[in-house]
Design an enzyme around this catalytic site. Structure first.
Site, PDB file in Angstrom:
ATOM      1  N   ASP A 171       0.819  -1.220   0.000  1.00  0.00           N
ATOM      2  CA  ASP A 171       0.000   0.000   0.000  1.00  0.00           C
ATOM      3  C   ASP A 171       0.852   1.270   0.000  1.00  0.00           C
ATOM      4  O   ASP A 171       2.032   1.248   0.384  1.00  0.00           O
ATOM      5  CB  ASP A 171      -0.875   0.058   1.264  1.00  0.00           C
ATOM      6  CG  ASP A 171      -2.015  -0.930   1.219  1.00  0.00           C
ATOM      7  OD1 ASP A 171      -2.040  -1.775   0.310  1.00  0.00           O
ATOM      8  OD2 ASP A 171      -2.885  -0.864   2.117  1.00  0.00           O
ATOM      9  N   HIS A 319       3.801  -2.253   3.011  1.00  0.00           N
ATOM     10  CA  HIS A 319       3.815  -0.896   2.451  1.00  0.00           C
ATOM     11  C   HIS A 319       5.078  -0.629   1.635  1.00  0.00           C
ATOM     12  O   HIS A 319       6.176  -0.942   2.085  1.00  0.00           O
ATOM     13  CB  HIS A 319       3.672   0.134   3.581  1.00  0.00           C
ATOM     14  CG  HIS A 319       2.336   0.073   4.251  1.00  0.00           C
ATOM     15  ND1 HIS A 319       2.009  -0.897   5.167  1.00  0.00           N
ATOM     16  CD2 HIS A 319       1.226   0.858   4.115  1.00  0.00           C
ATOM     17  CE1 HIS A 319       0.759  -0.720   5.568  1.00  0.00           C
ATOM     18  NE2 HIS A 319       0.253   0.333   4.951  1.00  0.00           N
TER      19      HIS A 319
END
Ligand code: ZN
Length: 351
Positions: A171, A319
């Site tokens: 993400d 991430h």
């Protein structure tokens, strides 16, 4: 008809002597007409239409509504004013003892029908968190006349299957610092993953989206501006749509075609799923979150977090942007080796 006239004549014949005793000779005696719970006395030459007008009698019409509450056919069920239980002409002469009834038409809603649609492939049993799927069918409820859909439900019709694999997702990218490093590791190990990208960053770094696509990765939508407060699912519907649409446009501009959406913060509800679905996006959250977004996250903790929780069919969130992701980069090779050692492979998210 003849019988009623004779009855009137008899009543009149009997009544005259009584009335004449008190009233003027030329006034015929009134007749009594029942209207609702009251009896109204009117001159004997009164017509049905005259009394209806005089008493302002009105029968409301009922309409047919569709399943969403809009008028489908106005006045489909007309109200009626009956004389002695029958529809009569306005010019009908009233007689003593007649009864007038006002019948309002009732509003009605069109019937609902259920349509079962067999789905060609498997459907996800728990689409937001796992890769587990099963054969399924969609049950659509709609208005029989309008065809308007009021609900749709997907139901499993066979046994669930879980792939011997997990889905790595990243993400908050693209990030010029971290995305290339993560891509290098994934390519080195021959692993395909899904990137949930932030729209405005996609617009700044379309080259990174192209690199992801060239490497066989899936590029998903992680909103345009990553709003965090209020929680994404509580955004006003227009803002929510705008966040999704604008990010999709940015990703398309970079050559992608997003079909999965992950809300910032991972908050979702039925409404958000429906909004996303109307824009061709499937909402996906995660099953395993090693919290690599923490600035104090250590690589070995991230590895342990993933490997101690992961199971076949899990979706894992990490991430490639948003903070200091050095620990994520350091952890990734060990995570890939560890998951492979469990006999599991890697897949990207699908529609
Ligand atoms: Zn995020």
């Amino acid at each position: 008809m003849l019988g009623r006239l004779q009855a009137v004549v008899v009543v009149v014949a009997v009544a005259i002597p009584l009335v004449t005793a008190k009233r003027a000779h030329d006034l015929p005696p009134p007749i009594g007409v029942q209207v609702g719970h009251e009896v109204h006395y009117v001159p004997p030459d009164t017509l049905f239409g005259d009394l209806v007008r005089k008493l302002h009698l009105h029968a409301r019409n009922g309409s047919l509504f569709d399943v969403t509450g809009k008028v489908l056919r106005p006045a489909e069920y007309p109200g009626r004013i009956l004389l002695n239980g029958r529809v009569v002409r306005k010019a009908q002469l009233l007689a003593d003892g007649d009864e007038i009834r006002v019948l309002n038409g009732h509003d009605q809603t069109e019937p609902r029908v259920r349509q079962v649609i067999a789905l060609p492939g498997n459907v996800f049993a728990n689409p937001q968190f796992y890769l587990t799927s099963a054969p399924g069918e969609e049950i659509v409820t709609k208005g029989k006349i309008s065809g308007k859909v009021v609900g749709s439900e997907i139901r499993n019709t066979g046994p669930e299957t879980t792939p011997n694999a997990v889905a790595l997702t990243f993400d908050d990218g693209p990030s010029p610092l971290y995305t290339p490093q993560i891509l290098n590791i994934l390519e080195h190990f021959g692993v395909k993953a899904t990137f949930f990208t932030i729209g405005f960053q996609v617009e700044e770094h379309p080259d990174l989206i192209r690199a992801e696509l060239d490497a066989g990765m899936v590029v998903g939508n992680h909103s345009w501006s990553h709003p965090e407060s209020p929680p994404f699912r509580e955004l006003p519907p227009n803002r929510m749509r705008h966040e999704m649409l604008k990010a999709t446009a940015a990703i398309r501009g970079a050559g992608g075609d997003p079909f999965v959406f992950r809300p910032p913060g991972g908050t979702f509800d039925e409404h958000e799923v429906a909004v996303a679905s109307s824009l061709g996006l499937r909402v996906v959250i995660w099953a395993v979150d090693p919290e690599d977004w923490r600035n104090d996250a250590k690589a070995n903790e991230i590895v342990d977090n993933v490997l101690s929780h992961v199971d076949a069919g899990d979706i894992i969130v990490m991430h490639d942007g948003g903070g200091y992701q050095d620990a994520t980069v350091a952890a990734l090779p060990k995570i890939i080796r560890g998951i492979r050692a469990m006999g599991l492979g890697f897949v990207t998210l699908t529609r």
